[in-house]
Design a protein around this motif. Structure first.
Motif, PDB file in Angstrom:
ATOM      1  N   LYS A 100     -45.607 -18.625  45.707  1.00 23.61           N
ATOM      2  CA  LYS A 100     -45.939 -19.799  45.309  1.00 23.61           C
ATOM      3  C   LYS A 100     -45.101 -20.298  43.839  1.00 23.61           C
ATOM      4  O   LYS A 100     -44.292 -20.927  43.334  1.00 23.61           O
ATOM      5  N   SER A 101     -45.444 -19.123  43.103  1.00 27.88           N
ATOM      6  CA  SER A 101     -45.205 -19.456  41.726  1.00 27.88           C
ATOM      7  C   SER A 101     -43.259 -19.076  41.391  1.00 27.88           C
ATOM      8  O   SER A 101     -43.020 -19.640  40.926  1.00 27.88           O
ATOM      9  N   CYS A 102     -42.888 -18.068  42.597  1.00 27.30           N
ATOM     10  CA  CYS A 102     -41.987 -17.825  42.945  1.00 27.30           C
ATOM     11  C   CYS A 102     -40.866 -18.876  42.929  1.00 27.30           C
ATOM     12  O   CYS A 102     -39.384 -19.080  42.043  1.00 27.30           O
ATOM     13  N   ILE A 103     -41.596 -19.664  44.333  1.00 27.38           N
ATOM     14  CA  ILE A 103     -40.690 -20.792  44.402  1.00 27.38           C
ATOM     15  C   ILE A 103     -41.220 -21.782  43.611  1.00 27.38           C
ATOM     16  O   ILE A 103     -39.105 -22.197  43.131  1.00 27.38           O
ATOM     17  N   ALA A 104     -41.896 -22.104  42.621  1.00 31.04           N
ATOM     18  CA  ALA A 104     -41.614 -23.049  41.731  1.00 31.04           C
ATOM     19  C   ALA A 104     -41.046 -22.538  40.894  1.00 31.04           C
ATOM     20  O   ALA A 104     -39.952 -23.193  40.690  1.00 31.04           O
ATOM     21  N   LYS A 105     -40.507 -21.469  40.227  1.00 31.81           N
ATOM     22  CA  LYS A 105     -39.806 -21.443  39.783  1.00 31.81           C
ATOM     23  C   LYS A 105     -38.117 -21.152  39.681  1.00 31.81           C
ATOM     24  O   LYS A 105     -37.534 -21.832  39.126  1.00 31.81           O
ATOM     25  N   THR A 106     -38.116 -20.476  40.759  1.00 30.05           N
ATOM     26  CA  THR A 106     -37.484 -20.537  41.423  1.00 30.05           C
ATOM     27  C   THR A 106     -36.386 -21.941  41.930  1.00 30.05           C
ATOM     28  O   THR A 106     -34.986 -22.450  41.125  1.00 30.05           O
ATOM     29  N   MET A 107     -37.203 -22.570  42.137  1.00 25.57           N
ATOM     30  CA  MET A 107     -36.279 -24.608  42.071  1.00 25.57           C
ATOM     31  C   MET A 107     -36.692 -25.220  40.994  1.00 25.57           C
ATOM     32  O   MET A 107     -35.181 -25.967  40.757  1.00 25.57           O
ATOM     33  N   ASP A 108     -36.745 -24.661  39.834  1.00 23.38           N
ATOM     34  CA  ASP A 108     -36.778 -25.150  38.495  1.00 23.38           C
ATOM     35  C   ASP A 108     -35.446 -24.580  38.185  1.00 23.38           C
ATOM     36  O   ASP A 108     -35.015 -25.536  37.129  1.00 23.38           O
ATOM     37  N   ARG A 109     -35.558 -22.753  38.441  1.00 21.81           N
ATOM     38  CA  ARG A 109     -34.000 -22.854  38.012  1.00 21.81           C
ATOM     39  C   ARG A 109     -32.563 -23.626  38.158  1.00 21.81           C
ATOM     40  O   ARG A 109     -32.135 -23.276  38.026  1.00 21.81           O
ATOM     41  N   TYR A 110     -32.858 -23.093  39.576  1.00 24.84           N
ATOM     42  CA  TYR A 110     -31.973 -23.619  40.869  1.00 24.84           C
ATOM     43  C   TYR A 110     -31.514 -24.838  40.349  1.00 24.84           C
ATOM     44  O   TYR A 110     -30.538 -25.445  39.586  1.00 24.84           O
ATOM     45  N   MET A 111     -32.049 -26.601  40.359  1.00 20.66           N
ATOM     46  CA  MET A 111     -32.532 -27.154  39.462  1.00 20.66           C
ATOM     47  C   MET A 111     -31.263 -27.731  38.165  1.00 20.66           C
ATOM     48  O   MET A 111     -30.929 -28.228  37.794  1.00 20.66           O
ATOM     49  N   ASP A 112     -32.297 -26.443  37.160  1.00 19.32           N
ATOM     50  CA  ASP A 112     -30.897 -26.476  35.694  1.00 19.32           C
ATOM     51  C   ASP A 112     -29.829 -25.950  36.674  1.00 19.32           C
ATOM     52  O   ASP A 112     -28.943 -26.468  35.472  1.00 19.32           O
ATOM     53  N   ALA A 113     -29.536 -25.260  37.109  1.00 17.93           N
ATOM     54  CA  ALA A 113     -28.601 -24.158  37.497  1.00 17.93           C
ATOM     55  C   ALA A 113     -27.396 -25.394  38.407  1.00 17.93           C
ATOM     56  O   ALA A 113     -26.468 -25.937  37.600  1.00 17.93           O
ATOM     57  N   TRP A 114     -28.059 -25.933  39.086  1.00 17.91           N
ATOM     58  CA  TRP A 114     -26.850 -27.841  39.270  1.00 17.91           C
ATOM     59  C   TRP A 114     -26.764 -28.271  37.981  1.00 17.91           C
ATOM     60  O   TRP A 114     -25.413 -28.790  38.120  1.00 17.91           O
ATOM     61  N   ASN A 115     -27.354 -29.005  36.996  1.00 15.95           N
ATOM     62  CA  ASN A 115     -27.269 -29.647  35.811  1.00 15.95           C
ATOM     63  C   ASN A 115     -26.476 -28.710  34.873  1.00 15.95           C
ATOM     64  O   ASN A 115     -25.673 -28.924  34.754  1.00 15.95           O
ATOM     65  N   VAL A 116     -26.634 -27.559  34.477  1.00 15.90           N
ATOM     66  CA  VAL A 116     -25.317 -26.874  33.984  1.00 15.90           C
ATOM     67  C   VAL A 116     -24.201 -26.594  35.012  1.00 15.90           C
ATOM     68  O   VAL A 116     -23.318 -27.151  34.573  1.00 15.90           O
ATOM     69  N   VAL A 117     -23.984 -26.434  36.451  1.00 18.60           N
ATOM     70  CA  VAL A 117     -22.687 -26.118  36.987  1.00 18.60           C
ATOM     71  C   VAL A 117     -22.211 -28.152  37.078  1.00 18.60           C
ATOM     72  O   VAL A 117     -20.782 -28.326  36.549  1.00 18.60           O
ATOM     73  N   SER A 118     -22.687 -29.122  36.624  1.00 19.25           N
ATOM     74  CA  SER A 118     -22.241 -30.381  37.169  1.00 19.25           C
ATOM     75  C   SER A 118     -22.177 -30.937  36.047  1.00 19.25           C
ATOM     76  O   SER A 118     -20.545 -30.898  35.667  1.00 19.25           O
TER      77      SER A 118
END
Lengths: 74, 71, 74, 71, 71, 74
Positions: free
Chosen positions: F39-57
């Motif tokens: 669960k902790s891994c999933i939460a971190k992946t979500m947060d980092r994926y959203m960060d990555a989406w913003n950086v890419v955008s």
């Protein structure tokens, strides 16, 4: 006939997935013809893939029913 | 009527090219390593046989499914 | 004009596949700009990918003709 | 007429977002390892340069194809 | 009206099967090694749990997004 | 309402990508339930994926503006 189109689409999708998985697993170096061990590998991949499809289908159906039951009991 | 025929020819061509794209994508990953100044003989043979063995695999599966159904 | 749309769709698909393959093979660590060796790798990947497309196209055409011939001779 | 203009703006936005999804998917695999409590500086730089180098690769290929045709 | 109902049933079935195809594709790669004469017990358990844990992951993410929005 | 459909399609796509990435990274061997570290891994992946989406955008938007500027100045 909607039902038949569905059954056909389903068979088509299964066929295409099995071909993809069997080719990836069994034909590492494409040779001049399919040899005996490649054919045996393809046959086993087909059988196991269909087993897997059935396991997944039952498992997913059971989950949907559990979720529905849980929703009604709240 | 001739227009319809011409259209069908074009559709057949389109399906053929779509297949060539899919085969090239898949067989490129299976057969070609670091791209050099030309395709190595081994890579070219692999590409040709990749198409044929993929179609053989597909035919083998279709035939075996027919057989399993008949039993 | 159907023909032109087709040719365009075909070129578009080839372009997108080549970009995908070249980027995957040549840009392992994206840097501040494309350097010389990356550009040379991209150019070679393009040329080899087009070669591969032609080999696959001829091979698939030959197969279709063999299969058709076999079907007629039965 | 204004409705059409507004629609076009929305379509442009939709295409932009679709591209962002595709780039994030691809660059995530190239740049991000085990997710930590925040993006490492190196990962962030990699993500930014990943977008730019992908577009450079695409432009390089388009230009070279034009050149090859002209010869 | 009955025709519409029957159609909806078929569409629900179609969506179910489409999901089963997607899950089988993904869980096959995660759970099944070299195919043998039957699925090993471990492989079967893995396939069943793969479906459930994937849906748990999806639910976990949806719930956490709701929570983040509420804050 | 076009705008709302868009926002929904966008959220749906993000959700499906995050689920795919988190499942691939965090659930190597599916167990009897999600455990704490998964669960902790999933939460971190979500947060980092959203960060990555913003950086890419941001990065893609900046690139489009640079390209447009370059086109106008020629």
């Amino acid at each position: 006939e909607v039902r038949m189109q569905l059954a056909q689409a389903n068979a088509q999708e299964l066929l295409s997935k099995m071909t993809e998985k069997a080719f990836a697993k069994c034909i590492t170096k494409p040779g001049a013809a399919l040899d005996g061990s490649e054919k045996s590998c393809i046959a086993k991949t087909m059988d196991r893939y269909m087993d897997a499809w059935n396991v997944v289908s039952r498992s997913y159906m059971a989950r949907l029913q559990r979720d529905q039951h849980a929703a009604h009991s709240h | 009527k001739e227009v319809l025929q011409a259209l069908e020819v074009e559709q057949t061509k389109a399906r053929f090219q779509q297949q060539v794209h899919a085969f090239t994508d898949m067989c490129w990953d299976k057969c070609v390593g670091t791209p050099g100044v030309k395709l190595a003989g081994k890579e070219e043979t692999c590409l040709m046989q990749c198409v044929d063995r993929f179609l053989d695999t597909s035919n083998f599966i279709v035939n075996r499914l027919e057989e399993l159904k008949r039993r």
